[in-house]
Design a protein around this motif. Structure first.
Motif, short mmCIF file in Angstrom:
data_model
loop_
_atom_site.label_atom_id
_atom_site.label_comp_id
_atom_site.label_asym_id
_atom_site.label_seq_id
_atom_site.Cartn_x
_atom_site.Cartn_y
_atom_site.Cartn_z
N GLU A 107 0.75 -1.05 -0.15
CA GLU A 107 0.04 0.09 0.13
C GLU A 107 1.06 1.27 0.13
OE1 GLU A 107 -3.13 0.64 2.95
OE2 GLU A 107 -3.73 2.11 1.48
N GLY A 108 0.55 2.14 -0.68
CA GLY A 108 1.26 3.29 -0.98
C GLY A 108 2.26 3.55 -2.02
N THR A 109 2.16 2.59 -2.89
CA THR A 109 2.83 2.43 -4.05
C THR A 109 2.30 3.37 -5.24
OG1 THR A 109 3.64 0.21 -3.90
CG2 THR A 109 4.08 1.18 -6.01
N VAL A 110 3.21 4.43 -5.67
CA VAL A 110 2.74 5.31 -6.74
C VAL A 110 3.44 4.96 -8.01
CG1 VAL A 110 2.97 7.64 -7.61
CG2 VAL A 110 2.70 6.98 -5.04
N VAL A 111 2.81 4.46 -9.11
CA VAL A 111 2.88 4.18 -10.15
C VAL A 111 3.23 5.22 -11.38
CG1 VAL A 111 2.48 2.49 -12.30
CG2 VAL A 111 1.77 2.04 -9.89
N ARG A 112 4.24 5.47 -11.85
CA ARG A 112 4.46 6.53 -12.81
C ARG A 112 5.00 6.24 -14.00
NH1 ARG A 112 5.38 11.63 -9.94
NH2 ARG A 112 5.64 11.16 -7.79
N GLU A 113 4.62 6.84 -15.12
CA GLU A 113 5.30 6.44 -16.65
C GLU A 113 6.59 6.70 -16.40
OE1 GLU A 113 6.51 6.51 -20.50
OE2 GLU A 113 5.91 8.53 -19.67
N ALA A 114 7.60 5.82 -17.08
CA ALA A 114 8.90 6.20 -16.76
C ALA A 114 9.45 7.21 -17.55
CB ALA A 114 9.82 4.51 -17.00
N THR A 147 8.08 10.10 -18.85
CA THR A 147 7.68 11.62 -18.31
C THR A 147 7.72 11.68 -16.70
OG1 THR A 147 5.38 10.78 -18.32
CG2 THR A 147 5.96 11.74 -20.18
N GLY A 148 7.68 10.77 -15.96
CA GLY A 148 7.62 10.75 -14.39
C GLY A 148 6.09 10.95 -14.00
N LYS A 149 5.02 10.87 -15.06
CA LYS A 149 3.92 11.38 -14.70
C LYS A 149 3.07 10.23 -14.02
CE LYS A 149 2.87 14.99 -17.83
NZ LYS A 149 1.97 15.04 -19.22
N VAL A 150 2.12 10.60 -12.99
CA VAL A 150 1.62 9.54 -12.09
C VAL A 150 0.51 8.97 -12.82
CG1 VAL A 150 0.30 9.39 -10.06
CG2 VAL A 150 1.85 10.87 -9.94
N ILE A 151 0.48 7.53 -12.93
CA ILE A 151 -0.71 6.68 -13.64
C ILE A 151 -1.66 6.26 -12.56
CG2 ILE A 151 -1.14 4.81 -14.69
CD1 ILE A 151 1.62 4.59 -16.00
N ILE A 152 -1.06 5.85 -11.32
CA ILE A 152 -1.99 5.66 -10.18
C ILE A 152 -1.26 5.55 -9.01
CG2 ILE A 152 -1.88 2.98 -10.72
CD1 ILE A 152 -5.37 4.62 -9.73
N ASP A 153 -1.93 5.85 -8.03
CA ASP A 153 -1.41 5.84 -6.48
C ASP A 153 -2.10 4.66 -5.78
OD1 ASP A 153 -0.79 6.10 -3.89
OD2 ASP A 153 -1.11 8.31 -3.87
N MET A 154 -1.48 3.62 -5.68
CA MET A 154 -2.33 2.37 -4.94
C MET A 154 -2.31 2.52 -3.36
SD MET A 154 -3.01 0.67 -7.39
CE MET A 154 -3.47 -0.73 -6.61
N SER A 155 -3.08 3.62 -3.25
CA SER A 155 -3.42 3.98 -1.67
C SER A 155 -4.80 4.10 -1.57
CB SER A 155 -2.36 4.93 -1.09
OG SER A 155 -2.83 6.17 -1.54
N HIS A 156 -5.26 4.21 -0.17
CA HIS A 156 -6.69 4.28 0.40
C HIS A 156 -7.61 3.55 -0.79
CE1 HIS A 156 -5.07 7.03 3.00
NE2 HIS A 156 -4.18 7.42 2.03
N VAL A 163 -3.38 12.19 2.01
CA VAL A 163 -2.37 12.60 0.83
C VAL A 163 -2.40 11.51 -0.18
CG1 VAL A 163 -0.42 13.74 0.06
CG2 VAL A 163 -1.03 13.95 2.60
N VAL A 164 -3.05 11.75 -1.32
CA VAL A 164 -3.32 11.12 -2.42
C VAL A 164 -2.63 11.68 -3.82
CG1 VAL A 164 -4.63 9.60 -3.92
CG2 VAL A 164 -5.21 9.81 -1.45
N PHE A 165 -1.68 10.97 -4.48
CA PHE A 165 -1.26 11.62 -5.66
C PHE A 165 -1.99 11.40 -6.80
CE2 PHE A 165 2.31 10.91 -2.81
CZ PHE A 165 2.84 11.89 -2.91
N GLU A 166 -2.53 12.55 -7.43
CA GLU A 166 -3.56 12.55 -8.54
C GLU A 166 -2.90 12.00 -9.82
OE1 GLU A 166 -6.81 13.59 -8.39
OE2 GLU A 166 -6.35 13.89 -6.08
N GLN A 167 -3.81 11.48 -10.51
CA GLN A 167 -3.31 10.98 -11.83
C GLN A 167 -3.10 12.17 -12.71
OE1 GLN A 167 -6.36 9.47 -14.64
NE2 GLN A 167 -4.99 8.28 -15.73
N GLU A 168 -2.02 11.78 -13.52
CA GLU A 168 -1.48 12.88 -14.42
C GLU A 168 -1.17 12.43 -15.73
OE1 GLU A 168 1.66 14.88 -11.29
OE2 GLU A 168 2.37 13.29 -12.31
N TYR A 169 -1.19 11.28 -15.87
CA TYR A 169 -0.84 10.29 -17.08
C TYR A 169 -2.20 9.89 -17.50
CZ TYR A 169 1.85 7.71 -20.40
OH TYR A 169 2.11 7.24 -21.82
N ASP A 170 -2.69 10.27 -18.65
CA ASP A 170 -4.07 9.64 -19.14
C ASP A 170 -3.61 8.60 -20.40
OD1 ASP A 170 -6.32 8.89 -20.22
OD2 ASP A 170 -7.40 11.18 -20.21
N LEU A 171 -3.81 7.32 -19.73
CA LEU A 171 -3.35 6.41 -20.72
C LEU A 171 -4.08 6.31 -21.96
CD1 LEU A 171 -2.96 3.46 -18.05
CD2 LEU A 171 -1.35 3.94 -19.54
#
Ligand SMILES: Nc1nc2c(ncn2[C@@H]2O[C@H](COP(=O)(O)OP(=O)(O)O)[C@@H](O)[C@H]2O)c(=O)[nH]1
Ligand SMILES: [Mg+2]
Length: 429
Positions: free
Chosen positions: A91-98, A100-109, A340-348
């Protein structure tokens, strides 16, 4: 060394191709088309697993591929679906596109299980293409490709309080005194890059979680030492206990130490310095005479006007610790309880179709317009045209991608036929 960031490749399965075949019956010259549909490609899924605490395994196994769908067969035989690939993360793993570094999903909550890459749809077998005008269809739809992506996993610990301060100020001693955690005291060798968490069981309250953030020194935000590895873990904490060696047992200046650490926080992220802090002026047991008054007064004069209270404590004797903990708990209760949840920045969905070529042409032999290319194929693979939303998306795509304009340039007229792989449409304005 344990890991809490890793780069891996993930892939969803390709859909199986549709099959072309014809019924063969005794005494029947040419039976109808009976090629079956291909199976669906497996999905690539991320799932929070409470038994997984680090990203260690991802240092060893770097490829996570879902299974491909099987092709369709004769006699309307449906190909088997590809197997899903479930990636188990803490829990708490943030997945980013390698890239761009943009957040795809924050695996929390609320994000406990998420399909990150959908498998490709199976292609339709030719049994689907028997229409009055096309009695013997030799066409079967290819399976839609899966998707491959390089991602960076980053573990960002979930805790209420971040315990910060220079090495040797007494953080581990404090954590072992106030919580169930069993950190090593006076041990400079980090065996883990994940902070040690302690649950504070405070009488009359529901307690809170402290994360010990070791390794902070001058330059940590620029990568000096290992502090940078730990800084990401305080991003989710809501308040900092900033510990300092008030008695200067190692000859350091407590006031200056606090300012240095705060500068590092600010360099790492300006957001962090805005979070509430409480100063724990530790090691007061070694003061003698009026020394304590002098140092504590100095710290209070400097920080209390800025809304940062100073608590003189001794992590060894326990003096002042209860007061500090109750104050922290009361502050936490007043703070915004939103995690604190990291918002999606990368729209697959958006990123998928960018930059992929396609052609638009009039095919004399077929007597119709043809739109083809990987971009179109992918688009059809990801879009369910049977649903209203999918169809809307598809129409919008045709317009915004410039395909409609190109068809018009070629002289398309109302009622003309457009083919895209196995699909045919009448062109209507
Ligand atoms: N006298 C005294 N020593 C302390 C106190 N807290 C910690 N120490 C000592 O300071 C040293 C460093 O403590 P540690 O908890 O490992 O510090 P950390 O690096 O911030 O985690 C150890 O030798 C501790 O015994 C305290 O309140 N009083
Ligand atoms: Mg320590």
């Amino acid at each position: 060394m344990f890991a809490d960031s890793a780069k891996i490749t993930i892939r969803s399965g390709k859909g199986g191709d549709g099959h072309v075949s014809f019924r063969r019956e005794l005494y029947v010259a040419a039976g109808g088309p009976d090629g079956g549909d291909g199976g669906r490609g497996g999905d690539l899924i991320f799932e929070v697993d409470p038994r997984v605490n680090t990203l260690n395994d991802f240092r060893h196994i770097r490829k996570y591929f879902a299974g491909d769908g099987e092709p369709g067969g004769k006699r309307r035989c449906h190909g088997a679906d590809g197997e899903d690939m479930v990636v188990h993360v803490p829990e708490g793993t943030v997945v980013r596109e390698a890239e761009t570094g943009k957040v795809i999903i924050d695996m929390s909550h609320e994000h406990k299980r998420e399909v990150v890459l959908k498998g490709g749809r199976g292609g339709k077998g030719n049994m689907n293409y028997a229409t009055p005008t096309m009695q013997v269809p030799k066409y079967a739809q290819p399976g839609k490709p899966g998707r491959e992506l390089e991602v960076i996993l980053e573990l960002k610990t979930i805790a209420d309080v971040g315990l910060i301060g220079f090495p040797n100020v007494g953080k581990s001693t404090f954590l072992s005194r106030v919580s169930n955690a069993k950190p090593k005291i006076a041990d400079y060798h980090f065996t883990t890059l994940s902070p040690i968490l302690g649950v504070v069981d405070l009488e009359g309250t529901d307690g809170f979680v402290i994360a010990d953030i070791p390794g902070l020194i001058e330059g940590a935000s620029e990568g000096v030492g290992l502090g940078h590895e730990f800084l990401r873990h305080i991003e989710r904490t809501k308040l900092f206990i900033h510990m300092v060696d008030a008695a200067s047992t190692e000859g350091r200046d407590p006031l200056n130490d606090i300012l240095i650490i705060n500068k590092e926080l600010e360099n790492y992220s300006p957001e962090l310095i805005k979070r509430p802090q409480v100063i724990a002026a530790n090691k007061t047991d070694v003061f003698y005479g009026t020394e304590e008054d002098t140092v504590i007064t100095l710290l209070k004069e400097e920080f209390e006007p800025k809304g940062i209270p100073v608590f003189p404590i001794s992590a060894v004797s326990g003096k002042g610790v209860k007061e500090l903990l109750y104050y922290v708990k009361q502050q936490l209760d007043q703070l915004d309880q939103e995690p604190v949840v990291f918002e999606q920045e990368y729209d697959l969905e958006q990123e998928t179709f960018k930059d992929e070529p396609y052609i638009v042409e009039y095919d004399e032999k077929e007597g119709m317009y043809v739109v083809e290319g990987p971009r179109i194929e992918r688009m059809l693979g990801y879009t369910n045209l049977d649903s209203e939303k999918g169809f809307e998306f598809f129409q919008k795509f045709l317009r915004t991608s410039g395909i409609v304009d190109e068809l018009e340039k070629l002289g398309i007229e109302e009622g003309d036929t457009v083919r895209m792989y196995g699909l045919q449409f009448d062109y209507l304005r």
